[in-house]
Design a protein around this motif. Structure first.
Motif, PDB file in Angstrom:
ATOM      1  N   ALA A   1     -59.867   2.587 -76.922  1.00 44.86           N
ATOM      2  CA  ALA A   1     -59.739   3.210 -75.602  1.00 44.86           C
ATOM      3  C   ALA A   1     -60.193   4.668 -75.618  1.00 44.86           C
ATOM      4  CB  ALA A   1     -58.299   3.117 -75.115  1.00 44.86           C
ATOM      5  N   ILE A   2     -59.886   5.378 -76.715  1.00 46.21           N
ATOM      6  CA  ILE A   2     -60.219   6.800 -76.793  1.00 46.21           C
ATOM      7  C   ILE A   2     -61.727   6.986 -76.654  1.00 46.21           C
ATOM      8  CG2 ILE A   2     -60.165   8.847 -78.279  1.00 46.21           C
ATOM      9  CD1 ILE A   2     -57.587   7.588 -79.525  1.00 46.21           C
ATOM     10  N   GLU A   3     -62.464   6.146 -77.369  1.00 43.45           N
ATOM     11  CA  GLU A   3     -63.920   6.220 -77.326  1.00 43.45           C
ATOM     12  C   GLU A   3     -64.440   5.964 -75.906  1.00 43.45           C
ATOM     13  OE1 GLU A   3     -67.467   3.769 -79.317  1.00 43.45           O
ATOM     14  OE2 GLU A   3     -65.565   3.720 -80.411  1.00 43.45           O
ATOM     15  N   ILE A   4     -63.861   4.932 -75.262  1.00 47.31           N
ATOM     16  CA  ILE A   4     -64.311   4.567 -73.905  1.00 47.31           C
ATOM     17  C   ILE A   4     -64.034   5.694 -72.919  1.00 47.31           C
ATOM     18  CG2 ILE A   4     -63.809   3.047 -71.948  1.00 47.31           C
ATOM     19  CD1 ILE A   4     -63.492   0.761 -73.942  1.00 47.31           C
ATOM     20  N   VAL A   5     -62.834   6.262 -73.000  1.00 50.11           N
ATOM     21  CA  VAL A   5     -62.489   7.315 -72.040  1.00 50.11           C
ATOM     22  C   VAL A   5     -63.354   8.560 -72.260  1.00 50.11           C
ATOM     23  CG1 VAL A   5     -60.664   8.879 -71.270  1.00 50.11           C
ATOM     24  CG2 VAL A   5     -60.181   6.462 -71.584  1.00 50.11           C
ATOM     25  N   LEU A   6     -63.645   8.887 -73.528  1.00 48.66           N
ATOM     26  CA  LEU A   6     -64.538  10.018 -73.803  1.00 48.66           C
ATOM     27  C   LEU A   6     -65.904   9.771 -73.171  1.00 48.66           C
ATOM     28  CD1 LEU A   6     -63.859  11.084 -77.505  1.00 48.66           C
ATOM     29  CD2 LEU A   6     -63.399  12.366 -75.415  1.00 48.66           C
ATOM     30  N   LYS A   7     -66.330   8.516 -73.192  1.00 53.35           N
ATOM     31  CA  LYS A   7     -67.633   8.161 -72.622  1.00 53.35           C
ATOM     32  C   LYS A   7     -67.639   8.280 -71.110  1.00 53.35           C
ATOM     33  CE  LYS A   7     -70.050   4.755 -75.433  1.00 53.35           C
ATOM     34  NZ  LYS A   7     -70.034   3.292 -75.630  1.00 53.35           N
ATOM     35  N   ILE A   8     -66.555   7.817 -70.457  1.00 51.91           N
ATOM     36  CA  ILE A   8     -66.594   7.797 -68.988  1.00 51.91           C
ATOM     37  C   ILE A   8     -66.154   9.105 -68.348  1.00 51.91           C
ATOM     38  CG2 ILE A   8     -66.393   5.299 -68.671  1.00 51.91           C
ATOM     39  CD1 ILE A   8     -63.470   5.561 -68.241  1.00 51.91           C
ATOM     40  N   PHE A   9     -65.502   9.982 -69.129  1.00 51.47           N
ATOM     41  CA  PHE A   9     -64.996  11.219 -68.536  1.00 51.47           C
ATOM     42  C   PHE A   9     -66.068  12.020 -67.778  1.00 51.47           C
ATOM     43  CE2 PHE A   9     -64.260  15.815 -68.911  1.00 51.47           C
ATOM     44  CZ  PHE A   9     -63.239  15.905 -67.998  1.00 51.47           C
ATOM     45  N   PRO A  10     -67.243  12.282 -68.392  1.00 55.81           N
ATOM     46  CA  PRO A  10     -68.246  13.053 -67.642  1.00 55.81           C
ATOM     47  C   PRO A  10     -68.671  12.382 -66.339  1.00 55.81           C
ATOM     48  CG  PRO A  10     -69.037  12.521 -69.866  1.00 55.81           C
ATOM     49  CD  PRO A  10     -67.669  11.959 -69.751  1.00 55.81           C
ATOM     50  N   TYR A  11     -68.697  11.068 -66.319  1.00 56.73           N
ATOM     51  CA  TYR A  11     -69.094  10.363 -65.093  1.00 56.73           C
ATOM     52  C   TYR A  11     -68.042  10.551 -64.003  1.00 56.73           C
ATOM     53  CZ  TYR A  11     -72.620   8.051 -67.960  1.00 56.73           C
ATOM     54  OH  TYR A  11     -73.666   7.786 -68.772  1.00 56.73           O
ATOM     55  N   ILE A  12     -66.776  10.423 -64.410  1.00 58.13           N
ATOM     56  CA  ILE A  12     -65.691  10.618 -63.446  1.00 58.13           C
ATOM     57  C   ILE A  12     -65.732  12.038 -62.892  1.00 58.13           C
ATOM     58  CG2 ILE A  12     -63.173  10.718 -63.175  1.00 58.13           C
ATOM     59  CD1 ILE A  12     -62.895   8.496 -65.160  1.00 58.13           C
ATOM     60  N   LEU A  13     -65.929  13.003 -63.794  1.00 56.48           N
ATOM     61  CA  LEU A  13     -65.978  14.404 -63.383  1.00 56.48           C
ATOM     62  C   LEU A  13     -67.108  14.625 -62.376  1.00 56.48           C
ATOM     63  CD1 LEU A  13     -64.774  17.280 -64.082  1.00 56.48           C
ATOM     64  CD2 LEU A  13     -66.830  17.575 -65.440  1.00 56.48           C
ATOM     65  N   ALA A  14     -68.292  14.094 -62.689  1.00 56.96           N
ATOM     66  CA  ALA A  14     -69.453  14.288 -61.814  1.00 56.96           C
ATOM     67  C   ALA A  14     -69.195  13.727 -60.423  1.00 56.96           C
ATOM     68  CB  ALA A  14     -70.685  13.638 -62.431  1.00 56.96           C
ATOM     69  N   ILE A  15     -68.612  12.552 -60.367  1.00 56.52           N
ATOM     70  CA  ILE A  15     -68.400  11.905 -59.072  1.00 56.52           C
ATOM     71  C   ILE A  15     -67.308  12.634 -58.280  1.00 56.52           C
ATOM     72  CG2 ILE A  15     -66.629  10.063 -59.298  1.00 56.52           C
ATOM     73  CD1 ILE A  15     -70.102   9.191 -58.327  1.00 56.52           C
ATOM     74  N   PHE A  16     -66.259  13.074 -58.974  1.00 58.02           N
ATOM     75  CA  PHE A  16     -65.183  13.797 -58.288  1.00 58.02           C
ATOM     76  C   PHE A  16     -65.673  15.122 -57.722  1.00 58.02           C
ATOM     77  CE2 PHE A  16     -60.915  11.917 -59.925  1.00 58.02           C
ATOM     78  CZ  PHE A  16     -61.341  10.673 -59.522  1.00 58.02           C
ATOM     79  N   VAL A  17     -66.442  15.853 -58.521  1.00 60.99           N
ATOM     80  CA  VAL A  17     -66.951  17.154 -58.063  1.00 60.99           C
ATOM     81  C   VAL A  17     -67.823  16.959 -56.832  1.00 60.99           C
ATOM     82  CG1 VAL A  17     -68.515  19.059 -58.643  1.00 60.99           C
ATOM     83  CG2 VAL A  17     -66.772  18.355 -60.281  1.00 60.99           C
ATOM     84  N   ALA A  18     -68.711  15.972 -56.880  1.00 57.46           N
ATOM     85  CA  ALA A  18     -69.613  15.740 -55.749  1.00 57.46           C
ATOM     86  C   ALA A  18     -68.840  15.384 -54.486  1.00 57.46           C
ATOM     87  CB  ALA A  18     -70.601  14.632 -56.098  1.00 57.46           C
ATOM     88  N   ILE A  19     -67.868  14.484 -54.614  1.00 59.65           N
ATOM     89  CA  ILE A  19     -67.145  14.012 -53.435  1.00 59.65           C
ATOM     90  C   ILE A  19     -66.219  15.082 -52.863  1.00 59.65           C
ATOM     91  CG2 ILE A  19     -65.370  12.381 -52.672  1.00 59.65           C
ATOM     92  CD1 ILE A  19     -66.848  10.366 -54.605  1.00 59.65           C
ATOM     93  N   LYS A  20     -65.499  15.758 -53.761  1.00 66.35           N
ATOM     94  CA  LYS A  20     -64.588  16.816 -53.302  1.00 66.35           C
ATOM     95  C   LYS A  20     -65.340  17.930 -52.591  1.00 66.35           C
ATOM     96  CE  LYS A  20     -60.211  16.246 -54.511  1.00 66.35           C
ATOM     97  NZ  LYS A  20     -59.003  16.796 -53.910  1.00 66.35           N
ATOM     98  N   SER A  21     -66.462  18.347 -53.151  1.00 63.93           N
ATOM     99  CA  SER A  21     -67.198  19.449 -52.531  1.00 63.93           C
ATOM    100  C   SER A  21     -67.815  18.997 -51.211  1.00 63.93           C
ATOM    101  CB  SER A  21     -68.257  20.006 -53.484  1.00 63.93           C
ATOM    102  OG  SER A  21     -69.183  19.015 -53.833  1.00 63.93           O
ATOM    103  N   PHE A  22     -68.203  17.742 -51.144  1.00 65.27           N
ATOM    104  CA  PHE A  22     -68.765  17.201 -49.904  1.00 65.27           C
ATOM    105  C   PHE A  22     -67.726  17.261 -48.782  1.00 65.27           C
ATOM    106  CE2 PHE A  22     -70.472  13.705 -47.203  1.00 65.27           C
ATOM    107  CZ  PHE A  22     -71.770  14.181 -47.070  1.00 65.27           C
ATOM    108  N   GLN A  23     -66.480  16.965 -49.131  1.00 64.59           N
ATOM    109  CA  GLN A  23     -65.407  17.009 -48.136  1.00 64.59           C
ATOM    110  C   GLN A  23     -65.085  18.437 -47.718  1.00 64.59           C
ATOM    111  OE1 GLN A  23     -62.698  14.256 -50.430  1.00 64.59           O
ATOM    112  NE2 GLN A  23     -61.848  14.034 -48.385  1.00 64.59           N
ATOM    113  N   SER A  24     -64.937  19.319 -48.718  1.00 66.30           N
ATOM    114  CA  SER A  24     -64.439  20.666 -48.429  1.00 66.30           C
ATOM    115  C   SER A  24     -65.476  21.527 -47.723  1.00 66.30           C
ATOM    116  CB  SER A  24     -63.986  21.358 -49.718  1.00 66.30           C
ATOM    117  OG  SER A  24     -65.109  21.647 -50.507  1.00 66.30           O
ATOM    118  N   SER A  25     -66.762  21.194 -47.881  1.00 67.69           N
ATOM    119  CA  SER A  25     -67.809  22.036 -47.297  1.00 67.69           C
ATOM    120  C   SER A  25     -67.995  21.778 -45.806  1.00 67.69           C
ATOM    121  CB  SER A  25     -69.130  21.788 -48.017  1.00 67.69           C
ATOM    122  OG  SER A  25     -69.554  20.466 -47.775  1.00 67.69           O
ATOM    123  N   GLY A  26     -67.353  20.733 -45.305  1.00 68.54           N
ATOM    124  CA  GLY A  26     -67.534  20.395 -43.896  1.00 68.54           C
ATOM    125  C   GLY A  26     -68.672  19.409 -43.673  1.00 68.54           C
TER     126      GLY A  26
END
Lengths: 195, 176
Positions: free
Chosen positions: B41-66
């Motif tokens: 699991a540790i290996e898998i989560v290390l692999k997917i973490f950057p993807y989760i981060l990228a998607i969260f940043v994009a979506i959150k900023s899309f919402q907050s910017s109006g």
């Protein structure tokens, strides 16, 4: 994904300048990083749990009985998966978890299914048709009872919180079928284009 | 309904019990098996973490910017023509992007339009029949390092759009 990410990020920055929301923008990206860490840590726990359980299923040979049992259903959709392949079991378990609304079990089992499908994939960086099919069915989210939604409705005093169950099942089944058809249409167009 | 709920709650415990019992009877070292599986699991989560981060940043900023509100307003004209409640746009747009945000929007729709309103019913069906597509794609593809997605993303977006239209139609026909 490159194009989508590009569009989301650039429009967000432009909009936050136009709307004078730069402060909100900056705050939100840091919030997002924090949230990503939290979600990942949460995933670490449940993925570890389910990979542990599925390892027991593999080591005890239970996987062969399960895959024999589910093979007829899965092979109708996933024609290229050889029999006795572990992906049959992980795909089934993931779909069952989704079906019963067990979101916490669905994600780890889905990741397991993708890992199993990757062993059949020739080009490890390119998505295979089986993976696409699995993901398309997954994002259509076939679910028996949407417990969270029904729970919220009754909590807010709805007269008939269960009235949405049947429409949800109908909508989700139709949209799953449409999604699979879409995938096949795109596959047809894509391969035609190549030639 | 209560029975179905109970059965659903029973599935995971019974499944785990069955697995452990079966392994024990077959003389598998179940504890060691569990540990060696969980380790991955540790290996898998290390692999997917950057993807989760990228998607969260994009979506959150899309919402907050109006930008999200802007897109929402774009659709309000179309929705008016077809006699669909305005509130549905918000849930239709947010559901493929974020699970927690769509839950917040859904609760808000219940509070503002009433728990038995048409808007609430349509939103409820969309909540149950659509999935957080981009998150699922990011996590599942990220976990095995797929970079080339061919025509997968357009298929998912198109299917999401059709799915939402189907949800609206089904509610209008059955409950409207």
């Amino acid at each position: 994904m490159n194009i989508i990410w590009f569009i989301l990020i650039t429009t967000s920055v432009i909009f936050s300048i136009v709307n004078n929301k730069l402060e909100d923008f900056t705050k939100s990206i840091f919030d997002a990083t924090k949230q990503a860490v939290e979600v990942s840590l949460f995933l670490l726990g449940i993925i570890a749990l389910w990979l542990g359980i599925t390892k027991i299923i593999e080591d005890s040979g239970l996987i062969y009985h399960l895959s024999k049992f589910f093979k007829p259903i899965i092979s109708k959709l996933f024609k290229k998966i050889p029999k006795d392949h572990p992906s049959i079991v992980s795909i089934t378990l993931n779909l069952l978890a989704n079906f019963f609304g067990l979101g916490n079990a669905a994600t780890p089992l889905g990741i397991k299914a993708m890992t199993d499908l990757q062993t059949l994939n020739e080009d490890k960086e390119t998505v295979s048709f089986e993976m696409m099919l699995f993901l398309v069915i997954n994002t259509a989210s076939i679910q028996l009872i949407p417990f969270t939604v029904v729970g919220l409705l009754s909590q807010y005093g709805s007269k008939s919180p269960n009235s949405i169950v049947l429409p949800t099942i109908i909508a989700t089944v139709i949209s799953a079928i449409v999604a699979v058809i879409n995938l096949h249409i795109f596959k047809f167009l894509f391969e035609k284009n190549k030639k | 309904m209560k029975l179905i709920n109970y059965i659903s709650q029973l599935i995971i415990p019974v499944f785990i019990l069955f697995t452990v019992l079966y392994g024990f009877i077959k003389k598998v070292r179940i504890y060691d098996s569990f540990i060696s599986g969980a380790k991955q699991a540790i290996e898998i989560v290390l692999k997917i973490f950057p993807y989760i981060l990228a998607i969260f940043v994009a979506i959150k900023s899309f919402q907050s910017s109006g930008a999200f509100d802007f897109v929402k307003n774009l659709f309000s004209g179309i929705v008016k023509i077809f006699d669909i409640p305005q509130e549905v746009i918000a849930i239709a747009l947010i559901k493929p992007l974020s699970g927690s945000a769509s839950l917040a929007v859904f609760t808000d729709i219940i509070k503002t339009t009433g728990v038995d309103s048409l808007a609430t019913k349509i939103s409820a069906v969309i909540m149950g029949s659509a999935e957080t597509t981009f998150y699922v794609l990011a996590v599942y593809l990220g976990s095995i390092g797929i970079k080339k997605t061919k025509y997968l993303v357009p298929v998912c977006i198109l299917s999401d759009i059709i799915g939402i239209i189907i949800a609206i139609l089904v509610v209008k026909i059955l409950l409207g």
